[in-house]
Design a protein around this motif. Structure first.
Motif, PDB file in Angstrom:
ATOM      1  N   GLY A   1     -11.902 -41.134 -30.378  1.00 36.63           N
ATOM      2  CA  GLY A   1     -12.161 -39.828 -30.978  1.00 36.63           C
ATOM      3  C   GLY A   1     -12.008 -38.707 -29.974  1.00 36.63           C
ATOM      4  N   LEU A   2     -11.994 -37.490 -30.477  1.00 33.03           N
ATOM      5  CA  LEU A   2     -11.864 -36.294 -29.645  1.00 33.03           C
ATOM      6  C   LEU A   2     -12.819 -35.225 -30.161  1.00 33.03           C
ATOM      7  CD1 LEU A   2      -7.962 -36.062 -29.378  1.00 33.03           C
ATOM      8  CD2 LEU A   2      -9.525 -36.751 -27.542  1.00 33.03           C
ATOM      9  N   CYS A   3     -13.312 -34.429 -29.249  1.00 33.67           N
ATOM     10  CA  CYS A   3     -14.120 -33.263 -29.614  1.00 33.67           C
ATOM     11  C   CYS A   3     -13.328 -32.011 -29.244  1.00 33.67           C
ATOM     12  CB  CYS A   3     -15.458 -33.287 -28.879  1.00 33.67           C
ATOM     13  SG  CYS A   3     -16.473 -31.815 -29.155  1.00 33.67           S
ATOM     14  N   PHE A   4     -13.153 -31.119 -30.202  1.00 37.94           N
ATOM     15  CA  PHE A   4     -12.400 -29.878 -29.990  1.00 37.94           C
ATOM     16  C   PHE A   4     -13.372 -28.698 -30.007  1.00 37.94           C
ATOM     17  CE2 PHE A   4      -9.571 -32.945 -31.904  1.00 37.94           C
ATOM     18  CZ  PHE A   4      -8.425 -32.857 -31.127  1.00 37.94           C
ATOM     19  N   VAL A   5     -13.367 -27.912 -28.936  1.00 35.22           N
ATOM     20  CA  VAL A   5     -14.241 -26.747 -28.808  1.00 35.22           C
ATOM     21  C   VAL A   5     -13.361 -25.506 -28.737  1.00 35.22           C
ATOM     22  CG1 VAL A   5     -16.171 -25.719 -27.567  1.00 35.22           C
ATOM     23  CG2 VAL A   5     -15.803 -28.196 -27.468  1.00 35.22           C
ATOM     24  N   THR A   6     -13.506 -24.619 -29.715  1.00 35.03           N
ATOM     25  CA  THR A   6     -12.619 -23.456 -29.828  1.00 35.03           C
ATOM     26  C   THR A   6     -13.405 -22.162 -29.685  1.00 35.03           C
ATOM     27  OG1 THR A   6     -11.120 -24.660 -31.292  1.00 35.03           O
ATOM     28  CG2 THR A   6     -10.959 -22.263 -31.313  1.00 35.03           C
ATOM     29  N   PHE A   7     -12.850 -21.237 -28.899  1.00 34.42           N
ATOM     30  CA  PHE A   7     -13.399 -19.884 -28.758  1.00 34.42           C
ATOM     31  C   PHE A   7     -12.318 -18.905 -29.221  1.00 34.42           C
ATOM     32  CE2 PHE A   7     -15.568 -22.525 -25.711  1.00 34.42           C
ATOM     33  CZ  PHE A   7     -16.894 -22.107 -25.775  1.00 34.42           C
ATOM     34  N   ALA A   8     -12.620 -18.119 -30.239  1.00 36.03           N
ATOM     35  CA  ALA A   8     -11.631 -17.193 -30.803  1.00 36.03           C
ATOM     36  C   ALA A   8     -12.017 -15.754 -30.461  1.00 36.03           C
ATOM     37  CB  ALA A   8     -11.548 -17.368 -32.317  1.00 36.03           C
ATOM     38  N   TYR A   9     -11.010 -14.951 -30.114  1.00 36.07           N
ATOM     39  CA  TYR A   9     -11.205 -13.550 -29.734  1.00 36.07           C
ATOM     40  C   TYR A   9     -10.196 -12.676 -30.469  1.00 36.07           C
ATOM     41  CZ  TYR A   9     -13.608 -15.577 -25.647  1.00 36.07           C
ATOM     42  OH  TYR A   9     -14.443 -16.303 -24.821  1.00 36.07           O
ATOM     43  N   ASP A  10     -10.581 -11.436 -30.747  1.00 31.77           N
ATOM     44  CA  ASP A  10      -9.605 -10.430 -31.159  1.00 31.77           C
ATOM     45  C   ASP A  10      -9.180  -9.703 -29.891  1.00 31.77           C
ATOM     46  OD1 ASP A  10      -8.568  -8.739 -33.743  1.00 31.77           O
ATOM     47  OD2 ASP A  10      -8.888  -7.469 -31.985  1.00 31.77           O
ATOM     48  N   ALA A  11      -7.923  -9.883 -29.488  1.00 38.28           N
ATOM     49  CA  ALA A  11      -7.479  -9.421 -28.175  1.00 38.28           C
ATOM     50  C   ALA A  11      -6.521  -8.243 -28.224  1.00 38.28           C
ATOM     51  CB  ALA A  11      -6.811 -10.582 -27.429  1.00 38.28           C
ATOM     52  N   ALA A  12      -5.946  -7.935 -29.389  1.00 38.44           N
ATOM     53  CA  ALA A  12      -4.971  -6.849 -29.479  1.00 38.44           C
ATOM     54  C   ALA A  12      -4.852  -6.415 -30.930  1.00 38.44           C
ATOM     55  CB  ALA A  12      -3.615  -7.291 -28.945  1.00 38.44           C
ATOM     56  N   ARG A  13      -4.238  -5.230 -31.134  1.00 41.28           N
ATOM     57  CA  ARG A  13      -3.994  -4.801 -32.512  1.00 41.28           C
ATOM     58  C   ARG A  13      -3.011  -5.742 -33.186  1.00 41.28           C
ATOM     59  NH1 ARG A  13      -1.949   1.208 -34.002  1.00 41.28           N
ATOM     60  NH2 ARG A  13      -4.135   1.698 -33.539  1.00 41.28           N
TER      61      ARG A  13
ATOM     62  N   PRO B   1     -10.398  -5.601 -24.505  1.00 39.68           N
ATOM     63  CA  PRO B   1     -11.435  -6.625 -24.366  1.00 39.68           C
ATOM     64  C   PRO B   1     -12.108  -6.859 -25.719  1.00 39.68           C
ATOM     65  CG  PRO B   1     -11.687  -4.889 -22.707  1.00 39.68           C
ATOM     66  CD  PRO B   1     -10.688  -4.397 -23.707  1.00 39.68           C
ATOM     67  N   SER B   2     -12.374  -8.116 -26.028  1.00 34.25           N
ATOM     68  CA  SER B   2     -12.963  -8.429 -27.323  1.00 34.25           C
ATOM     69  C   SER B   2     -14.479  -8.420 -27.246  1.00 34.25           C
ATOM     70  CB  SER B   2     -12.487  -9.788 -27.818  1.00 34.25           C
ATOM     71  OG  SER B   2     -13.122 -10.130 -29.027  1.00 34.25           O
ATOM     72  N   PRO B   3     -15.149  -7.576 -28.052  1.00 31.33           N
ATOM     73  CA  PRO B   3     -16.614  -7.575 -28.061  1.00 31.33           C
ATOM     74  C   PRO B   3     -17.194  -8.728 -28.879  1.00 31.33           C
ATOM     75  CG  PRO B   3     -15.795  -5.968 -29.633  1.00 31.33           C
ATOM     76  CD  PRO B   3     -14.582  -6.567 -28.964  1.00 31.33           C
ATOM     77  N   VAL B   4     -16.334  -9.422 -29.626  1.00 30.09           N
ATOM     78  CA  VAL B   4     -16.800 -10.473 -30.532  1.00 30.09           C
ATOM     79  C   VAL B   4     -16.107 -11.781 -30.168  1.00 30.09           C
ATOM     80  CG1 VAL B   4     -16.992 -11.212 -32.944  1.00 30.09           C
ATOM     81  CG2 VAL B   4     -17.098  -8.773 -32.378  1.00 30.09           C
TER      82      VAL B   4
END
Length: 376
Positions: free
Chosen positions: A21-33, A152-155
């Protein structure tokens, strides 16, 4: 398994052994228009590919990204996460509406019960969070002006998928959930303390399966996926996480836009020569806010097409309910409509001020003409 059934829930759960098995850890950002994906692909030297959703089930291939996001695999050293460690290599996924997601992978093998400790270690993990921000900055630095109005993404929106390809035992989805539901809920919610029956029911409430030997349980912070393949399911979960990020980011942008628009509406200029210019600039600014937010909203909602593959469409609707995406959509649409209403009020206010100025100009001209006649 026969002798373990009489030893209580924890012992029974620990008897389950993950073979692969695998564990996937994702971090998503809004980085540009927005991101020009073709241009970004040309500027990247690492291994790149345009992401598609692979269909292992018999269904038309209409469940696709439009346009396909860009995935870049970058080299990295393993990062420790408790007794686990990330694999070398990090995936960076870029979407045309400006989102960038960074995904780490950890190998899973051994006792199923050990996932609880891993889940706790992953919750608010500062090491991975800091490294993911650094990866986004590096990616933006490489693609340069292919990222339009990078910022820079605040969220940040993070999500964990525990993908178990095979157990050592024969897997039966119904029996697995019935016998070990409480521990599954603890793993999904990163909670070591015993959970109430209501909390367990809520954690396991969003589940779906295509056959008798696969299972997907979706919670707000993590998902458990038992499937020999499952890439298509993970792709839908990844996009839904990015969609939630953009909804949150857009909601914050609209709050700031409404505050600015309210301030513009309530402000009055007393300097007559600047009145027309002031209202013109205010109208342009509010119109820009309207367009920016509407374009982002439509871009996110039109990226993934839900035609053809009925199982993935059902999965997406389930994720939608768990993430409350429809509620976010309704809130955003309401705020966009409010912004449009403010634009109309500012436009009416500008027209009224122009009429007032014209009336005063006419009165002054009449008074001047009368004064000149009297003087003569």
């Amino acid at each position: 398994m026969g002798g373990a059934d009489n030893k209580g829930e924890v012992s029974t759960s620990s008897a389950w052994t993950i073979q692969k098995g695998l564990c996937f850890v994702t971090f998503a950002y809004d980085a540009a228009r927005s991101i020009k994906l073709d241009q970004a692909e040309q500027r990247h030297h690492e291994a790149t590919q345009r992401e598609t959703i692979r269909h292992k089930r018999r269904a038309p291939s209409y469940f696709e990204y439009q346009p396909p996001p860009l995935r870049v695999t970058r080299e990295s050293k393993p990062l420790p996460v408790g007794s686990f460690a990330t694999r070398p290599g990090v995936d960076v996924m870029a979407y045309d509406f400006g989102a960038v997601a960074v995904t780490y992978t950890l190998a899973l093998e051994g006792r199923f019960a050990d996932l609880l400790q891993l889940s706790e270690d992953l919750y608010d993990n500062e090491t991975l969070l800091s490294d993911s921000r650094l990866r986004v900055d590096q990616f933006l630095g490489v693609i340069g002006d292919a990222a339009v109005l990078a910022h820079p993404s605040p969220v940040v929106e993070d999500y964990v998928v525990f993908h178990i390809e095979t157990f050592s035992q024969k897997f039966d989805a119904a029996g697995f959930c019935s016998e070990h539901g409480r521990q599954i809920a603890q793993i999904l919610r990163a909670e070591r303390q015993p959970l109430s029956d209501q909390e367990v029911d809520d954690a396991l409430g969003a589940r779906i399966a295509f056959g008798t030997e696969d299972l997907t349980i979706i919670d707000w912070n993590a998902a458990l996926l038992v499937d020999r393949e499952g890439e298509d399911v993970r792709a839908v979960l990844d996009f839904a996480n990015v969609e939630l990020l953009e909804m949150r980011y857009l909601d914050q942008k609209l709050d700031r836009a409404l505050d600015e628009a309210y301030e513009t509406l309530s402000r009055r200029s007393v300097n007559l020569p600047r009145i027309l210019g002031y209202y013109g600039a205010a109208l342009r600014r509010v119109a820009e806010l309207q367009v920016d937010n509407a374009v982002l909203f439509e871009g996110v909602n039109n990226t993934l097409k839900l035609l053809g593959d009925q199982y993935l469409a059902r999965l997406y609707r389930l994720v939608n309910r768990r993430f409350h995406l429809d509620e976010w959509d309704a809130s955003i649409l309401r705020k966009i409509q409010t912004l449009e209403s403010i634009y109309e009020k500012i436009s009416d206010q500008a027209a009224n001020r122009r009429m007032e100025i014209l009336e005063w100009v006419i009165i002054i001209l009449i008074a001047l003409s009368i004064g000149i006649e009297l003087f003569r």
